[in-house]
Enzyme design. Structure first.
Site, PDB file in Angstrom:
ATOM      1  CG  ASP A 139      -3.351   3.784   4.052  1.00  0.00           C
ATOM      2  OD1 ASP A 139      -4.435   3.585   4.637  1.00  0.00           O
ATOM      3  OD2 ASP A 139      -2.996   3.157   3.026  1.00  0.00           O
TER       4      ASP A 139
ATOM      5  CE  LYS B  60      -8.651  -3.591   3.435  1.00  0.00           C
ATOM      6  NZ  LYS B  60      -7.736  -2.565   2.961  1.00  0.00           N
TER       7      LYS B  60
ATOM      8  CD1 TRP C 202      -2.062  -2.182   1.964  1.00  0.00           C
ATOM      9  CD2 TRP C 202      -2.877  -1.448   0.017  1.00  0.00           C
ATOM     10  NE1 TRP C 202      -3.016  -3.071   1.529  1.00  0.00           N
ATOM     11  CE2 TRP C 202      -3.532  -2.649   0.351  1.00  0.00           C
ATOM     12  CE3 TRP C 202      -3.230  -0.798  -1.174  1.00  0.00           C
ATOM     13  CZ2 TRP C 202      -4.515  -3.227  -0.459  1.00  0.00           C
ATOM     14  CZ3 TRP C 202      -4.203  -1.360  -1.985  1.00  0.00           C
ATOM     15  CH2 TRP C 202      -4.828  -2.557  -1.625  1.00  0.00           C
TER      16      TRP C 202
HETATM   17  C1  LIG Z   1      -7.128  -2.042   1.681  1.00  0.00           C
HETATM   18  C2  LIG Z   1      -6.120  -0.988   1.847  1.00  0.00           C
HETATM   19  C3  LIG Z   1      -6.002   0.075   0.929  1.00  0.00           C
HETATM   20  C4  LIG Z   1      -6.833   0.171  -0.333  1.00  0.00           C
HETATM   21  O1  LIG Z   1      -8.103   0.549  -0.044  1.00  0.00           O
HETATM   22  P1  LIG Z   1      -9.180   0.812  -1.213  1.00  0.00           P
HETATM   23  O2  LIG Z   1     -10.323   1.376  -0.414  1.00  0.00           O
HETATM   24  O3  LIG Z   1      -9.473  -0.495  -1.849  1.00  0.00           O
HETATM   25  O4  LIG Z   1      -8.631   1.788  -2.156  1.00  0.00           O
HETATM   26  C5  LIG Z   1      -5.060   1.045   1.182  1.00  0.00           C
HETATM   27  N1  LIG Z   1      -4.287   0.993   2.267  1.00  0.00           N
HETATM   28  C6  LIG Z   1      -4.359   0.003   3.170  1.00  0.00           C
HETATM   29  C7  LIG Z   1      -3.453  -0.010   4.356  1.00  0.00           C
HETATM   30  C8  LIG Z   1      -5.285  -1.024   2.998  1.00  0.00           C
HETATM   31  O5  LIG Z   1      -5.373  -2.028   3.879  1.00  0.00           O
END
Ligand SMILES: *Cc1c(COP(=O)(O)O)cnc(C)c1O
Length: 354
Positions: free
Chosen positions: A167, A191, A100
């Site tokens: 993030d 998540k 990511w």
């Molecule tokens: C799943 C995830 C993403 C991507 O998320 P999307 O909503 O599918 O764009 C980005 N960063 C992390 C840490 C993730 O677990």
């Protein structure tokens, strides 16, 4: 039979939230209308949006501290570029801890110089780099708090004068942190908060409005703040469901309470991984994630049996990401200690049989 859902995302949500969300799809608060057929400008939905935003700030302890919460679309992946678009004038730092972060770096390079302050690529991202130096003059420093794929998690965040951008897609609302150390936090809902389709952004307003480039409206945080996340039609169902999850968390006692459960779950599975000769953890011990436990069988011949036992017990979603292989047990807020117990019992029974 209800499954023990260890999926990495989209993932398990509290039963209570699913019940309330499905009832609202049929009839929102006895209005005679469905949540998904009312106007997003109606008083009923505006209230939902405001509540979701204020709950997010409240749970993070960021009320009255100059932060705004937004619920936008495009996933965490759109934030990879929105962050750079809005905040990078010349140069930004990125800590590369996995897939990511790598994707965030790729987007940021479209807008200026990216300094990779540290990387754990040399060991397929099984650890969190430490002791790296951070150059001065960065527009911001970007980190990924929890590496969903590799199962590592930052325990201590870097100190820097530049705004710290995080993030937090896969561990937001899971543990207590001083959230005021961040200039901007973003997290895809799917998540630890709700269904896919909305992304939470929590941003300190004072870091915005400093770049010289023109920003298209849909990508401009200030536009979305001015319109209270209603610049365009928001994802009403994901926002509503996220609001319900945040309410559920608040009623449980907030992040402090869920953190204790999350730690128990993590201890339970990691102690099994460490004690058992047939399993091997993937991530470096001190950097292990409380959300995503990654592990492998030491003898691949046991795989068929192990998978069959999991299936039999209703344990689903534990296959590792294709870039790591093996297994990954994701233990987000809504997953019970009991479900982890079911998986750990299978793991120890497997050991007896092996
Ligand atoms: C799943 C995830 C993403 C991507 O998320 P999307 O909503 O599918 O764009 C980005 N960063 C992390 C840490 C993730 O677990």
């Amino acid at each position: 039979m209800k499954k023990h859902n260890f999926s990495a995302g989209p993932c398990i949500l509290p039963q209570e939230v699913l019940l309330k969300a499905s009832a609202a799809v049929m009839d929102l608060d006895n209005s005679g209308l469905s949540l998904i057929e009312i106007s997003h400008r109606s008083a009923a939905f505006v209230e939902v949006m405001e509540k979701a935003q204020s709950l997010a700030l409240e749970l993070l302890g960021l009320e009255d501290k100059g932060y705004k919460a937004l619920f936008l679309q495009g996933g965490a992946s759109l934030q990879f570029l929105m962050v750079a678009y809005n905040l990078m004038e010349k140069k930004a730092g990125y800590l590369n801890t996995g897939t990511w972060s790598d994707k965030a770096i790729k987007e940021a390079k479209l807008f200026g110089d990216v300094v990779e302050v540290g990387s754990s690529k040399d060991k397929n991202f099984n650890y969190i780099p430490k002791g790296y130096s951070i150059p001065s003059g960065l527009d911001y420093l970007h980190v990924t708090s929890n590496n969903t794929i590799f199962g590592t998690q930052i325990k201590k965040f870097p100190k820097t004068d530049a705004p710290l951008i995080c993030d937090m897609s896969s561990d937001i609302f899971s543990r207590q942190l001083d959230f005021s150390q961040f200039g901007l936090i973003y997290a895809g809902a799917q998540k630890n908060m709700g269904p896919a389709g909305t992304t939470l952004i929590v941003v300190k307003e004072e870091i915005l409005g400093k770049v010289s480039r023109k920003i298209p409206s849909m990508l401009d945080y200030q536009v979305h703040i001015a319109k209270d996340s209603m610049f365009n039609t928001p994802a009403v169902f994901p926002v509503y469901t996220s609001m319900l999850t945040l309410e559920w968390l608040k009623n449980l006692g907030g992040i402090a309470a869920i953190e204790q459960v999350n730690e128990k779950k993590a201890q339970l599975i990691y102690s099994e991984i460490d004690l058992s000769p047939i399993f091997e953890g993937f991530a470096n011990k001190e950097d292990r994630s409380t959300m995503n436990a990654t592990f492998n069988l030491t003898d691949e011949r046991l795989k068929q049996d192990f998978d069959a036992m999991c299936k039999e017990a209703g344990v689903v979603g534990i296959n590792g990401h294709r870039s790591v292989g093996g297994y990954r047990a994701s233990m987000y807020n809504a997953l019970s200690l009991e479900s982890v117990g079911v998986l750990v019992d299978i793991m120890s029974e497997m050991e007896r049989k092996a």
